[in-house]
Design an enzyme around this catalytic site. Structure first.
Site, short mmCIF file in Angstrom:
data_model
loop_
_atom_site.label_atom_id
_atom_site.label_comp_id
_atom_site.label_asym_id
_atom_site.label_seq_id
_atom_site.Cartn_x
_atom_site.Cartn_y
_atom_site.Cartn_z
CG ASP A 80 96.90 -8.56 26.53
OD1 ASP A 80 97.10 -9.42 27.19
OD2 ASP A 80 96.04 -8.42 25.39
CD GLU A 174 93.87 -13.87 26.96
OE1 GLU A 174 92.90 -14.69 27.23
OE2 GLU A 174 93.30 -12.40 27.21
CD GLU A 175 91.79 -9.46 27.67
OE1 GLU A 175 90.97 -10.14 27.07
OE2 GLU A 175 91.77 -9.88 29.01
CG HIS A 379 87.21 -7.52 29.02
ND1 HIS A 379 87.00 -8.40 27.88
CD2 HIS A 379 88.27 -8.29 29.65
CE1 HIS A 379 87.86 -9.24 27.80
NE2 HIS A 379 88.56 -9.18 28.66
#
EC number: 3.4.11.4
Length: 409
Positions: A80, A174-175, A379
């Site tokens: 992800d 995971e994020e 990000h």
């Protein structure tokens, strides 16, 4: 390094942004689409025990090519991308032989500037993959996926490089802090593992934040503004009072290294109810507890001063510092350091100012430090990675497999 960049560019074309408001796993359908692609690629590489489970976890194993017993090691990356910026229709651009100065991101006004991002000054002559200024890149963590698969392909093509069993795992979500939730450590089969989820070349990390989420809910009363005198209680005003009670110098933009922080990450405002979403971070478990006590004290203080309205606090622990679980297994760190040094990479051991799947997995019985990908500025739209850094990561992974086999001869 055959197909490394091609793989990476292929993976970032998949939209796999995770969504914390969805409870199912994976939280978005795009992650399953990428997982199917990865499963097929691992089958094409003729790995064994290739599996995509109902929760979107991909696992596979490269069998040992030595006769002596070698502990199985794991390589893990997540599929992800972060919810912080769009991961849809990613358009990477490759800047060859970077010679300094600003890099234009696409055709808009966004640039990648060495003034704002001084790391660029260290990358003269490198080939840099950037965004077009409208999305994140997805190097976090699709670079890790590409590097793992490229390293495995290299080991398959070069059987003279000796290694034990290598277990591969690709995780969803995971994020949003759920990557390890449904990870089957026993089925995975590794004695220890490495997430390939770090930043610049040389990063080697086995410390991370202790993490708690803090939801501050401010309750008011909504009344028509025309008849609101002595009746309306605007919860947004209460929320503003609370935020002003928080220490301004203990925020992400004011801290570094081993310093913890409070971070106001989200707001859902209305007159009747305003929710403030904070994250609390500290490398020391005791320090985290003190921060939680501090927030509760501020809630109590504000409640005692209010004649109308009220505030409540909901604290949820997310993950803890993996150091206490990894330190007893120093050989894991030493092997990674030796592999880097053998590849002319200087190990840069530093704490992760964040978390990884490895943090949770370490507490689930799978010690799991973190190794670099070669990427920067994760990000956001200024994310980038160097091709040279990715190639170094592949070399280190290959050498790590070889060093582990040698150690247990």
């Amino acid at each position: 390094m055959d197909n490394l960049v091609e793989r990476f560019l292929r993976y970032v074309s998949f939209e796999t942004q995770s969504n914390s408001s969805v409870t199912q796993c994976p939280s978005t359908s795009g992650q399953i689409v990428l997982a199917e692609q990865l499963k097929n690629e691992l089958i094409e590489l003729e790995l064994v025990d290739v599996e995509l489970d109902e929760n979107g976890y991909v696992m596979a194993r490269l069998p040992s090519n030595v006769e002596h017993d070698v502990p199985a090691i794991g390589l893990i990356a997540h599929m992800d991308t972060a919810p912080d910026a769009s991961g849809k229709d990613v358009v990477p651009q490759i800047v060859e032989n970077y010679q300094g100065g600003d890099i234009a991101l696409g055709i808009g006004d966004e640039v990648l500037s060495p003034i704002q991002y001084p790391d660029l000054r260290k990358l003269l002559g490198h080939n840099i993959i950037t965004t077009d200024g409208t999305t994140l890149l997805g190097a976090d963590n699709k670079a890790g996926i590409a590097e793992i698969i490229t390293a495995i392909a290299h080991l398959k093509a070069n059987p003279d490089i000796k290694h034990g069993d290598i277990c591969i795992g690709f995780t969803p979500d995971e994020e949003i802090g759920r990557g390890a939730n449904l990870f089957n450590v026993e089925k995975f089969g590794a004695k220890w593992a490495y997430t390939i989820d770090g930043g610049p070349v040389g990063e080697l990390e086995f410390e991370n934040f202790n993490a708690t989420s803090a939801d501050v809910i401010c309750h008011g009363v909504n009344v028509h503004p025309g008849t609101a005198k002595n009746k309306m209680i605007n919860s947004m005003n209460i929320a503003a009072q609370f935020q002003l009670m928080m220490p301004t110098e203990e925020t992400p933009e004011c801290t570094e290294h081993y310093e913890g922080f409070y971070h106001l990450k989200s707001m859902e405002p209305s007159v009747a109810k305003t929710e403030l979403g904070y994250i609390i971070r500290d490398f020391d478990r005791k320090g985290l507890e003190q921060r939680k006590v501090f927030m509760q004290s501020k809630v109590d203080e504000l409640n005692s001063s209010l004649t109308k309205g009220r505030v409540e606090l909901i604290l949820t622990d997310c993950y803890f510092n993996m150091r206490e679980m990894v330190e007893p297994h120093q050989h894991i760190i030493e092997l990674a350091k030796e592999a880097m040094i053998a590849c002319d990479v200087k190990p840069d051991i530093k704490p992760i100012r964040g978390g990884t799947d490895g943090a949770r997995l370490s507490f689930m019985g799978l010690p799991c430090p973190n190794i670099f990908t070669g990427g920067y500025n994760f990000h956001g739209i200024h994310e980038f990675i160097t091709i040279e850094g990715m190639e170094q990561a592949v070399r280190v992974i290959v050498k790590l497999a070889e060093k582990t086999s040698e150690k247990y001869q």
